[in-house]
Enzyme design. Structure first.
Site, mmCIF file in Angstrom:
data_model
loop_
_atom_site.group_PDB
_atom_site.id
_atom_site.type_symbol
_atom_site.label_atom_id
_atom_site.label_comp_id
_atom_site.label_asym_id
_atom_site.label_seq_id
_atom_site.Cartn_x
_atom_site.Cartn_y
_atom_site.Cartn_z
ATOM 1 N N CYS A 1 2.349 -5.367 -4.424
ATOM 2 C CA CYS A 1 2.455 -3.895 -4.388
ATOM 3 C C CYS A 1 1.532 -3.182 -5.355
ATOM 4 O O CYS A 1 0.736 -2.337 -4.940
ATOM 5 C CB CYS A 1 3.889 -3.476 -4.707
ATOM 6 S SG CYS A 1 5.026 -3.828 -3.392
ATOM 7 N N GLY B 1 1.121 -8.353 -21.617
ATOM 8 C CA GLY B 1 0.828 -9.651 -21.023
ATOM 9 C C GLY B 1 -0.602 -9.737 -20.543
ATOM 10 O O GLY B 1 -1.499 -9.103 -21.121
ATOM 11 N N PHE C 1 9.427 -2.107 -18.593
ATOM 12 C CA PHE C 1 7.986 -2.196 -18.301
ATOM 13 C C PHE C 1 7.127 -1.968 -19.533
ATOM 14 O O PHE C 1 6.115 -1.281 -19.492
ATOM 15 C CB PHE C 1 7.612 -1.269 -17.130
ATOM 16 C CG PHE C 1 7.909 -1.936 -15.814
ATOM 17 C CD1 PHE C 1 9.219 -2.143 -15.421
ATOM 18 C CD2 PHE C 1 6.897 -2.425 -15.000
ATOM 19 C CE1 PHE C 1 9.522 -2.819 -14.248
ATOM 20 C CE2 PHE C 1 7.187 -3.098 -13.819
ATOM 21 C CZ PHE C 1 8.504 -3.295 -13.447
ATOM 22 N N LEU C 2 7.577 -2.545 -20.623
ATOM 23 C CA LEU C 2 6.801 -2.492 -21.863
ATOM 24 C C LEU C 2 6.509 -3.905 -22.364
ATOM 25 O O LEU C 2 6.346 -4.112 -23.558
ATOM 26 C CB LEU C 2 7.563 -1.689 -22.933
ATOM 27 C CG LEU C 2 7.616 -0.175 -22.732
ATOM 28 C CD1 LEU C 2 8.416 0.497 -23.840
ATOM 29 C CD2 LEU C 2 6.198 0.428 -22.679
ATOM 30 N N ASP D 1 9.294 -9.199 15.437
ATOM 31 C CA ASP D 1 7.991 -9.520 14.852
ATOM 32 C C ASP D 1 7.086 -9.999 15.966
ATOM 33 O O ASP D 1 7.547 -10.370 17.044
ATOM 34 C CB ASP D 1 8.141 -10.595 13.767
ATOM 35 C CG ASP D 1 6.986 -10.565 12.775
ATOM 36 O OD1 ASP D 1 7.181 -10.080 11.649
ATOM 37 O OD2 ASP D 1 5.868 -11.001 13.146
ATOM 38 N N LYS E 1 -2.386 -3.058 -4.807
ATOM 39 C CA LYS E 1 -2.680 -2.395 -3.531
ATOM 40 C C LYS E 1 -2.312 -0.906 -3.583
ATOM 41 O O LYS E 1 -3.092 -0.043 -3.189
ATOM 42 C CB LYS E 1 -1.869 -3.111 -2.441
ATOM 43 C CG LYS E 1 -1.635 -2.364 -1.174
ATOM 44 C CD LYS E 1 -0.881 -3.224 -0.183
ATOM 45 C CE LYS E 1 0.622 -3.065 -0.237
ATOM 46 N NZ LYS E 1 1.150 -1.794 0.241
ATOM 47 N N LYS F 1 7.205 7.288 -3.905
ATOM 48 C CA LYS F 1 6.968 5.842 -3.964
ATOM 49 C C LYS F 1 5.663 5.527 -4.704
ATOM 50 O O LYS F 1 5.615 4.679 -5.603
ATOM 51 C CB LYS F 1 6.933 5.282 -2.533
ATOM 52 C CG LYS F 1 6.352 3.904 -2.391
ATOM 53 C CD LYS F 1 7.250 2.831 -2.953
ATOM 54 C CE LYS F 1 6.511 1.516 -3.013
ATOM 55 N NZ LYS F 1 7.321 0.351 -2.953
#
Ligand code: UDX
Length: 446
Positions: free
Chosen positions: A259, A252, A248-249, A34, A262, A203
């Site tokens: 992620c 909310g 993913f149901l 890094d 973006k 992706k």
């Protein structure tokens, strides 16, 4: 078990460290590079720079196989080099690839033999082609290029890495794809070997589809509110269809995180740069923005003007299990409430938003945050909030109104405990039902 190889990782961020730690766990020699001296010092001292389940243990267990450095030249003899740098959005919505290009500038020149450069970072489709050309332009024809996107979710990234649904490998040359596949030896998962552009697109498409499901169920929730259905029941029934599945149901207050926001912008921009208007994705993004703001209207329905009202935001991180505040719906909510003149009181067990939530006051406990509050809003689905509908909380609040942004509580039990309850996509308490309490003297008058 995989044959042990030397792996270099560019970037000691969340993806880089999880990738490095997990490859070490699989038996490889890893060196993480890094550019931030503080981060490298901390890692050498055994400190993980962020909160991620299992990561400190995996790093510690494999400390003999992981080294940290500021010097890219130390990666010269790596067989495979992973690029795990951030790709934030620019003002135009395109992904900023400057960190990718500077990693390429720092690429060490190996002594001999073939090295494979692997892109883990999420990048626009076409990046692989550009990097390939740049490598060739620098005479690095011995360096292969592979796209191997990550599908890790915060909070269980180590588990996701070691137990993936699939491993996607896009390569220009078969031998490079095979070299990367071999690194995952020991992991049971389908491997999809494909071309570089398709791997890059997988992706972006997978993320976009997950976001589409969330915005879809959020819109179904909004219709449920209008027609008197309960979205939690609806999602259960829909998810039992094997063609759709249950994931993913959860309706909310909108998705956030490092992620989704973006990557959705990057895909939208990628499409429009190529002359295609991605209508569906644009709608997904817009629905998500509106969803965060609907909470304000719901509060107004019960409380009228919000000027001078005390609103407790419970949970600030973009989801439970992390202290990550990136694109957290709580940020939009807090600033909308402050703009309406409300007093914002906030609590989170781990997230510390600092200046990101300027104007809000952070409290150490839920009970302090709800003291004198006109409403408590569940923003993040922390387990600690499951018991929110308690006598202590009811007594502490000026008006016992719970707005459950994550459908965490049972509506009937919450009402039975003396609260007015408003969830997302569930029948709400009629606003006349809000128990009356005296206006405190000090409250700013509307
Ligand atoms: C996500 C993807 O899951 C991962 O594959 C990708 O690599 C990075 O982005 P992450 O951002 O860590 O991971 O969180 P995730 O658990 O997927 O949740 C994303 C957001 O969607 C959160 O704000 C969450 O609260 C929200 N969400 C998720 C919903 O609102 N409803 C759901 O049903 C699921």
């Amino acid at each position: 078990m995989a044959q042990s190889r030397k792996i270099g990782v560019f970037g000691a961020g969340w993806v880089g460290l999880v990738t490095g730690a997990c490859f070490a766990e699989l038996g490889h020699e890893v060196i993480v590079r890094d550019v931030m001296p503080d981060r490298i010092d901390a890692l050498r001292a055994g400190q993980a720079p962020f909160h991620e389940a299992d990561l400190p243990e995996v790093l510690e267990r494999n400390r003999d196989r992981i080294r940290y450095t500021l010097d890219a030249d130390e990666l010269a003899d790596a067989d495979v080099l992973f690029i795990c740098v951030q790709t934030p959005p620019t003002y135009s919505g395109d992904a900023d690839l400057s960190f990718v290009w500077s990693a390429l500038d720092d690429l060490p020149r190996g002594e001999s033999g073939r090295q494979v450069l692997v892109m883990k970072s999420t990048v626009p489709v076409g990046t692989g082609e550009k990097v390939r050309a740049a490598l060739d332009g620098r005479g690095l024809t011995n360096v292969g290029y592979v796209s191997n996107p990550e599908f890790l979710a915060e909070g269980h990234a180590v588990h996701d890495f070691l137990n993936p649904d699939r491993i996607v490998i896009g390569a220009f040359a078969d031998e490079d794809g095979a070299a990367v596949e071999a690194l995952y030896g020991g992991i049971e998962a389908p491997v999809l070997r494909t071309d570089v552009a398709s791997a890059e697109m997988i992706k972006l498409a997978a993320n976009a589809f997950l976001m589409t499901r969330i915005s879809f169920i959020n819109e179904i929730a909004n219709v449920c509110e209008a027609v008197g259905a309960d979205v939690v029941e609806v999602a259960k029934g829909v998810g039992l269809d094997h063609r759709l599945g249950p994931h993913f149901l959860r309706a909310g207050i909108g998705y956030g995180g490092s992620c989704f926001p973006k990557d959705s912008l990057a895909l939208k921009q990628l499409a429009s740069n190529s002359g295609y208007h991605f209508h569906l994705l644009s709608a997904v993004i817009e629905v998500n923005e509106l969803q965060k703001r609907r909470v304000v209207q719901k509060l107004q329905k019960h409380l009228g003007k919000l000027r001078g009202k005390k609103i407790a935001l419970l949970g600030l991180a973009f989801k439970a299990g992390t202290d990550d505040m990136r694109e957290a719906p709580s940020l939009v909510l807090a600033s909308r409430l402050l703009a309406e003149g409300a007093e914002v009181r906030a609590w989170d067990p781990v997230a510390r938003p600092g200046d990101l939530m300027k104007g809000a006051v952070l409290y150490d406990s839920v009970l302090e945050a709800v003291e004198g509050a006109d409403a408590a809003v569940i923003v993040t689905e922390w387990d600690e909030l499951r018991g929110l509908a308690s006598k202590d909380v009811r007594d502490a609040m000026a008006r016992p109104l719970i707005l459950d942004g994550r459908n965490l509580l049972d509506p009937a039990e919450t009402r039975a405990a003396g609260f007015a309850y408003e969830g997302i996509g569930r029948p709400s308490s009629p606003f006349e039902a809000l128990p009356e309490t005296a206006e405190p003297e000090t409250r700013v008058q509307n």
